[in-house]
Design a protein around this motif. Structure first.
Motif, PDB file in Angstrom:
ATOM      1  N   PRO A 131       0.843  -1.207   0.000  1.00 30.48           N
ATOM      2  CA  PRO A 131       0.000   0.000   0.000  1.00 30.48           C
ATOM      3  C   PRO A 131       0.879   1.259   0.000  1.00 30.48           C
ATOM      4  O   PRO A 131       1.941   1.281   0.611  1.00 30.48           O
ATOM      5  N   TRP A 132       0.415   2.294  -0.708  1.00 28.06           N
ATOM      6  CA  TRP A 132       1.163   3.547  -0.743  1.00 28.06           C
ATOM      7  C   TRP A 132       0.203   4.735  -0.669  1.00 28.06           C
ATOM      8  O   TRP A 132      -0.974   4.616  -0.967  1.00 28.06           O
ATOM      9  N   GLU A 133       0.771   5.860  -0.250  1.00 28.99           N
ATOM     10  CA  GLU A 133       0.002   7.105  -0.175  1.00 28.99           C
ATOM     11  C   GLU A 133       0.990   8.255  -0.319  1.00 28.99           C
ATOM     12  O   GLU A 133       2.093   8.214   0.228  1.00 28.99           O
ATOM     13  N   ASN A 134       0.594   9.280  -1.082  1.00 31.21           N
ATOM     14  CA  ASN A 134       1.433  10.471  -1.171  1.00 31.21           C
ATOM     15  C   ASN A 134       0.560  11.690  -1.408  1.00 31.21           C
ATOM     16  O   ASN A 134      -0.632  11.589  -1.659  1.00 31.21           O
ATOM     17  N   GLU A 135       1.184  12.840  -1.288  1.00 31.37           N
ATOM     18  CA  GLU A 135       0.480  14.092  -1.508  1.00 31.37           C
ATOM     19  C   GLU A 135       1.279  14.893  -2.523  1.00 31.37           C
ATOM     20  O   GLU A 135       2.493  15.049  -2.404  1.00 31.37           O
ATOM     21  N   PHE A 136       0.585  15.383  -3.554  1.00 31.84           N
ATOM     22  CA  PHE A 136       1.229  16.163  -4.599  1.00 31.84           C
ATOM     23  C   PHE A 136       0.328  17.338  -4.933  1.00 31.84           C
ATOM     24  O   PHE A 136      -0.842  17.163  -5.267  1.00 31.84           O
ATOM     25  N   GLY A 183      -1.120  19.396  -3.015  1.00 32.88           N
ATOM     26  CA  GLY A 183      -2.275  19.464  -2.124  1.00 32.88           C
ATOM     27  C   GLY A 183      -3.298  18.359  -2.310  1.00 32.88           C
ATOM     28  O   GLY A 183      -4.314  18.344  -1.629  1.00 32.88           O
ATOM     29  N   GLN A 184      -3.048  17.428  -3.230  1.00 34.19           N
ATOM     30  CA  GLN A 184      -3.987  16.328  -3.438  1.00 34.19           C
ATOM     31  C   GLN A 184      -3.380  15.026  -2.936  1.00 34.19           C
ATOM     32  O   GLN A 184      -2.258  14.680  -3.297  1.00 34.19           O
ATOM     33  N   LYS A 185      -4.155  14.328  -2.111  1.00 34.68           N
ATOM     34  CA  LYS A 185      -3.704  13.030  -1.611  1.00 34.68           C
ATOM     35  C   LYS A 185      -4.076  11.948  -2.615  1.00 34.68           C
ATOM     36  O   LYS A 185      -5.153  11.968  -3.187  1.00 34.68           O
ATOM     37  N   ARG A 186      -3.139  11.036  -2.814  1.00 33.51           N
ATOM     38  CA  ARG A 186      -3.358   9.882  -3.683  1.00 33.51           C
ATOM     39  C   ARG A 186      -2.950   8.640  -2.920  1.00 33.51           C
ATOM     40  O   ARG A 186      -2.073   8.684  -2.063  1.00 33.51           O
ATOM     41  N   HIS A 187      -3.577   7.523  -3.262  1.00 37.23           N
ATOM     42  CA  HIS A 187      -3.195   6.264  -2.617  1.00 37.23           C
ATOM     43  C   HIS A 187      -3.490   5.103  -3.553  1.00 37.23           C
ATOM     44  O   HIS A 187      -4.213   5.252  -4.551  1.00 37.23           O
ATOM     45  N   GLY A 188      -2.907   3.970  -3.257  1.00 34.21           N
ATOM     46  CA  GLY A 188      -3.122   2.790  -4.084  1.00 34.21           C
ATOM     47  C   GLY A 188      -2.346   1.614  -3.550  1.00 34.21           C
ATOM     48  O   GLY A 188      -1.864   1.628  -2.412  1.00 34.21           O
ATOM     49  N   ILE A 189      -2.229   0.598  -4.379  1.00 31.23           N
ATOM     50  CA  ILE A 189      -1.470  -0.600  -4.031  1.00 31.23           C
ATOM     51  C   ILE A 189      -0.498  -0.868  -5.166  1.00 31.23           C
ATOM     52  O   ILE A 189      -0.892  -0.935  -6.329  1.00 31.23           O
TER      53      ILE A 189
END
Length: 109
Positions: free
Chosen positions: A85-90, A92-98
């Motif tokens: 699992p991963w998550e980041n912010e770019f 001001g928008q948060k993104r996540h996935g696998i």
């Protein structure tokens, strides 16, 4: 970082698109490298079919783990497959996935 082992023994796994070099930076064309071995990384699109359901996922594999010619539509085996699992912010928008990663991908005879 969490790593979750993935058991594919109950599924049919088929290659949807042959492995291609993974690009780390699209602007510079920099190729992604494995942090431990420094091997080039590749991505392959695979189709998981189980219980009448199909799911297309992209799997990252080191170039050294890609065995021979892999043809689209061929059944393949993924050695050491994990989900991360991963998550980041770019901007001001948060993104996540696998993210899926395997040690090797081989064509099943």
């Amino acid at each position: 970082m969490r790593q979750i082992p993935v058991d594919t023994s109950g599924a049919m796994v088929m290659l949807a698109q042959a492995p291609q070099i993974k690009i780390a930076n699209r602007q510079t064309g920099e190729i992604a490298l494995d942090r431990e071995t420094n091997a080039k990384l590749m991505t392959a699109d695979v189709l998981f079919v189980r219980d009448g359901n199909a799911e297309l996922v992209t799997v990252t594999v080191p170039e050294t783990g890609v065995s021979g010619e892999l043809d689209s539509g061929a059944r393949v085996s993924l050695t050491g497959l994990i989900a991360r699992p991963w998550e980041n912010e770019f901007n001001g928008q948060k993104r996540h996935g696998i993210a899926f990663r395997a040690v090797a991908i081989t064509q099943v005879a």
